[in-house]
Design a protein around this motif. Structure first.
Motif, PDB file in Angstrom:
ATOM      1  N   MET A 135       0.933  -1.178   0.017  1.00 31.28           N
ATOM      2  CA  MET A 135       0.047   0.016  -0.025  1.00 31.28           C
ATOM      3  C   MET A 135       0.882   1.280   0.016  1.00 31.28           C
ATOM      4  O   MET A 135       1.710   1.223   0.903  1.00 31.28           O
ATOM      5  CB  MET A 135      -0.851   0.005   1.281  1.00 31.28           C
ATOM      6  N   ALA A 136       0.831   2.125  -0.856  1.00 29.09           N
ATOM      7  CA  ALA A 136       1.499   3.284  -1.030  1.00 29.09           C
ATOM      8  C   ALA A 136       3.025   2.958  -1.179  1.00 29.09           C
ATOM      9  O   ALA A 136       3.873   3.761  -0.530  1.00 29.09           O
ATOM     10  CB  ALA A 136       1.513   4.148   0.027  1.00 29.09           C
ATOM     11  N   GLY A 137       3.288   1.856  -1.637  1.00 30.66           N
ATOM     12  CA  GLY A 137       4.703   1.479  -1.947  1.00 30.66           C
ATOM     13  C   GLY A 137       5.350   0.766  -0.723  1.00 30.66           C
ATOM     14  O   GLY A 137       6.562   0.680  -0.651  1.00 30.66           O
ATOM     15  N   LYS A 138       4.410   0.647   0.416  1.00 32.96           N
ATOM     16  CA  LYS A 138       5.065   0.043   1.513  1.00 32.96           C
ATOM     17  C   LYS A 138       4.360  -1.347   1.845  1.00 32.96           C
ATOM     18  O   LYS A 138       3.234  -1.665   1.711  1.00 32.96           O
ATOM     19  CB  LYS A 138       4.907   1.039   2.581  1.00 32.96           C
ATOM     20  N   PRO A 139       5.226  -2.330   2.042  1.00 28.21           N
ATOM     21  CA  PRO A 139       4.710  -3.628   2.302  1.00 28.21           C
ATOM     22  C   PRO A 139       3.986  -3.996   3.775  1.00 28.21           C
ATOM     23  O   PRO A 139       4.977  -3.549   4.646  1.00 28.21           O
ATOM     24  CB  PRO A 139       5.932  -4.761   1.949  1.00 28.21           C
ATOM     25  N   TYR A 140       3.065  -4.670   3.864  1.00 26.08           N
ATOM     26  CA  TYR A 140       2.556  -4.929   5.375  1.00 26.08           C
ATOM     27  C   TYR A 140       2.102  -6.515   5.172  1.00 26.08           C
ATOM     28  O   TYR A 140       1.830  -6.776   4.361  1.00 26.08           O
ATOM     29  CB  TYR A 140       1.530  -4.283   5.201  1.00 26.08           C
ATOM     30  N   LYS A 141       2.418  -7.227   6.386  1.00 27.37           N
ATOM     31  CA  LYS A 141       2.284  -8.561   6.386  1.00 27.37           C
ATOM     32  C   LYS A 141       0.357  -8.580   6.676  1.00 27.37           C
ATOM     33  O   LYS A 141       0.092  -8.180   7.497  1.00 27.37           O
ATOM     34  CB  LYS A 141       2.888  -9.172   7.487  1.00 27.37           C
ATOM     35  N   ASP A 142      -0.048  -9.393   5.683  1.00 27.58           N
ATOM     36  CA  ASP A 142      -1.532  -9.520   5.421  1.00 27.58           C
ATOM     37  C   ASP A 142      -2.098 -10.015   7.038  1.00 27.58           C
ATOM     38  O   ASP A 142      -1.484 -11.162   7.256  1.00 27.58           O
ATOM     39  CB  ASP A 142      -1.793 -10.557   4.443  1.00 27.58           C
ATOM     40  N   LYS A 156     -10.037  -4.052   6.582  1.00 27.03           N
ATOM     41  CA  LYS A 156     -10.657  -2.563   6.871  1.00 27.03           C
ATOM     42  C   LYS A 156      -9.712  -1.498   6.449  1.00 27.03           C
ATOM     43  O   LYS A 156     -10.116  -0.345   5.909  1.00 27.03           O
ATOM     44  CB  LYS A 156     -11.240  -2.372   8.322  1.00 27.03           C
ATOM     45  N   GLU A 157      -8.550  -1.451   6.953  1.00 34.04           N
ATOM     46  CA  GLU A 157      -7.599  -0.621   6.263  1.00 34.04           C
ATOM     47  C   GLU A 157      -7.324  -0.508   5.028  1.00 34.04           C
ATOM     48  O   GLU A 157      -6.999   0.895   4.351  1.00 34.04           O
ATOM     49  CB  GLU A 157      -6.217  -0.795   7.055  1.00 34.04           C
ATOM     50  N   PHE A 169      -9.554  -1.266   2.501  1.00 31.52           N
ATOM     51  CA  PHE A 169     -10.928  -0.627   1.767  1.00 31.52           C
ATOM     52  C   PHE A 169     -10.695   0.751   2.259  1.00 31.52           C
ATOM     53  O   PHE A 169     -11.164   1.513   1.508  1.00 31.52           O
ATOM     54  CB  PHE A 169     -11.935  -1.260   2.562  1.00 31.52           C
ATOM     55  N   GLN A 170     -10.320   1.694   3.340  1.00 29.00           N
ATOM     56  CA  GLN A 170     -10.312   2.832   3.814  1.00 29.00           C
ATOM     57  C   GLN A 170      -9.316   3.250   2.800  1.00 29.00           C
ATOM     58  O   GLN A 170      -9.448   4.443   2.262  1.00 29.00           O
ATOM     59  CB  GLN A 170      -9.965   3.077   5.067  1.00 29.00           C
ATOM     60  N   TYR A 171      -8.206   2.852   2.485  1.00 26.45           N
ATOM     61  CA  TYR A 171      -7.063   3.329   1.610  1.00 26.45           C
ATOM     62  C   TYR A 171      -7.595   3.530   0.155  1.00 26.45           C
ATOM     63  O   TYR A 171      -7.498   4.631  -0.267  1.00 26.45           O
ATOM     64  CB  TYR A 171      -5.799   2.458   1.669  1.00 26.45           C
ATOM     65  N   VAL A 172      -8.280   2.578  -0.474  1.00 25.56           N
ATOM     66  CA  VAL A 172      -8.908   2.573  -1.684  1.00 25.56           C
ATOM     67  C   VAL A 172     -10.066   3.594  -1.734  1.00 25.56           C
ATOM     68  O   VAL A 172     -10.160   4.301  -2.595  1.00 25.56           O
ATOM     69  CB  VAL A 172      -9.325   1.012  -2.223  1.00 25.56           C
ATOM     70  N   GLU A 173     -10.735   3.347  -0.779  1.00 25.91           N
ATOM     71  CA  GLU A 173     -11.867   4.480  -0.803  1.00 25.91           C
ATOM     72  C   GLU A 173     -11.467   5.974  -0.821  1.00 25.91           C
ATOM     73  O   GLU A 173     -11.898   6.916  -1.128  1.00 25.91           O
ATOM     74  CB  GLU A 173     -12.853   4.166   0.687  1.00 25.91           C
ATOM     75  N   SER A 174     -10.401   6.046  -0.038  1.00 20.07           N
ATOM     76  CA  SER A 174      -9.938   7.272   0.173  1.00 20.07           C
ATOM     77  C   SER A 174      -9.409   8.284  -1.389  1.00 20.07           C
ATOM     78  O   SER A 174      -9.282   9.242  -1.390  1.00 20.07           O
ATOM     79  CB  SER A 174      -8.456   7.580   1.129  1.00 20.07           C
ATOM     80  N   GLY A 175      -9.290   7.250  -2.447  1.00 19.34           N
ATOM     81  CA  GLY A 175      -8.771   7.637  -3.731  1.00 19.34           C
ATOM     82  C   GLY A 175      -7.300   7.860  -3.882  1.00 19.34           C
ATOM     83  O   GLY A 175      -6.695   8.336  -4.799  1.00 19.34           O
ATOM     84  N   LYS A 176      -6.563   7.178  -2.702  1.00 22.99           N
ATOM     85  CA  LYS A 176      -5.179   7.442  -2.963  1.00 22.99           C
ATOM     86  C   LYS A 176      -4.531   6.515  -3.721  1.00 22.99           C
ATOM     87  O   LYS A 176      -3.322   6.468  -3.993  1.00 22.99           O
ATOM     88  CB  LYS A 176      -4.655   7.486  -1.420  1.00 22.99           C
ATOM     89  N   GLY A 177      -5.208   5.201  -4.314  1.00 26.29           N
ATOM     90  CA  GLY A 177      -4.546   4.300  -4.924  1.00 26.29           C
ATOM     91  C   GLY A 177      -5.255   2.998  -4.735  1.00 26.29           C
ATOM     92  O   GLY A 177      -6.141   2.870  -3.667  1.00 26.29           O
ATOM     93  N   ILE A 178      -4.573   2.110  -4.961  1.00 22.32           N
ATOM     94  CA  ILE A 178      -5.090   0.396  -4.844  1.00 22.32           C
ATOM     95  C   ILE A 178      -4.005  -0.143  -4.189  1.00 22.32           C
ATOM     96  O   ILE A 178      -2.795   0.375  -4.207  1.00 22.32           O
ATOM     97  CB  ILE A 178      -5.791  -0.132  -6.039  1.00 22.32           C
ATOM     98  N   CYS A 179      -4.342  -1.356  -3.762  1.00 25.38           N
ATOM     99  CA  CYS A 179      -3.241  -2.279  -3.224  1.00 25.38           C
ATOM    100  C   CYS A 179      -2.773  -3.420  -4.085  1.00 25.38           C
ATOM    101  O   CYS A 179      -3.486  -3.901  -4.675  1.00 25.38           O
ATOM    102  CB  CYS A 179      -3.509  -2.554  -1.588  1.00 25.38           C
ATOM    103  N   GLN A 180      -1.652  -3.865  -3.899  1.00 21.74           N
ATOM    104  CA  GLN A 180      -1.100  -5.142  -4.569  1.00 21.74           C
ATOM    105  C   GLN A 180      -0.966  -6.062  -3.539  1.00 21.74           C
ATOM    106  O   GLN A 180      -0.675  -5.588  -2.352  1.00 21.74           O
ATOM    107  CB  GLN A 180      -0.060  -4.865  -5.299  1.00 21.74           C
ATOM    108  N   THR A 181      -0.821  -7.486  -3.975  1.00 25.88           N
ATOM    109  CA  THR A 181      -0.311  -8.341  -3.114  1.00 25.88           C
ATOM    110  C   THR A 181       1.054  -9.103  -3.709  1.00 25.88           C
ATOM    111  O   THR A 181       1.189  -8.803  -5.050  1.00 25.88           O
ATOM    112  CB  THR A 181      -1.279  -9.675  -3.070  1.00 25.88           C
TER     113      THR A 181
END
Length: 186
Positions: A34-41, A48-49, A51-63
């Protein structure tokens, strides 16, 4: 003597913390970027975090798939306490996780890798079935064979309320998303 078999699974099986604890399943997290930073699922980021990020319009997440070294470390840790490991992966058609787990398993005698051919709830059912077999003392080869057979028969489906996230992820066109939204298709 009955073999003690540990069941491990990718975080994409979406099992609740209660089920994971009840059936003594080890979850191996994929990375969510998310935003170029990796997080352990499931450990460092929640749905929830995301969905909030995507809803904010800042971008999408990859796996990002679990790498060979991460799988090898999990298998090594579990084999220090158990006689065998049966690991269930997200379907090989969705991710490189299965291939990576198979490469890691080659280092060990008693690691069995299952391609769930599914994700989320479909995969979760297989993981729970494997855990029940392990608790009953089934041999790891029998667990793997049963899960391989069940994976080929299992078909999970779901209904989505909106094509918004499929569109944001590049899985459908803007026209299809708009049309489905206007017609209130599910």
């Amino acid at each position: 003597k009955c073999m003690k078999t540990k069941i491990t699974a990718d975080s994409t099986c979406d099992l609740s913390a209660q089920l994971v604890e009840k059936y003594d399943i080890r979850i191996v997290p994929l990375q969510i970027v998310m935003a170029g930073k990796p997080y352990k699922d499931g450990l460092e980021i929640t749905p929830k975090e995301i969905f909030q990020y995507v809803e904010s319009g800042k971008g999408i997440c990859q796996t990002t798939a679990v790498n060979v070294e991460e799988y090898a470390e999990v298998f090594r840790q579990e084999l220090s306490r158990y006689d065998a490991v049966v690991h269930l992966n997200i379907g090989s058609g969705f991710s490189a996780c299965y291939q990576n787990a198979c490469i890691a398993a080659e280092e060990f005698q008693n690691v069995y890798v299952v391609d769930s051919k599914n994700l989320s709830t479909g995969m979760g059912h297989l993981v729970l079935d494997a855990a029940l077999m392990a608790q009953s003392g089934a041999e790891p080869e029998k667990i793997k064979d049963a899960m391989d057979e069940a994976a080929g028969k299992l078909e999970a489906s779901f209904v989505i309320n909106s094509l918004k996230y499929l569109h944001k992820g590049g899985r459908c066109s803007a026209v299809a998303a708009l049309g489905a939204n206007l017609l209130q298709l599910k």
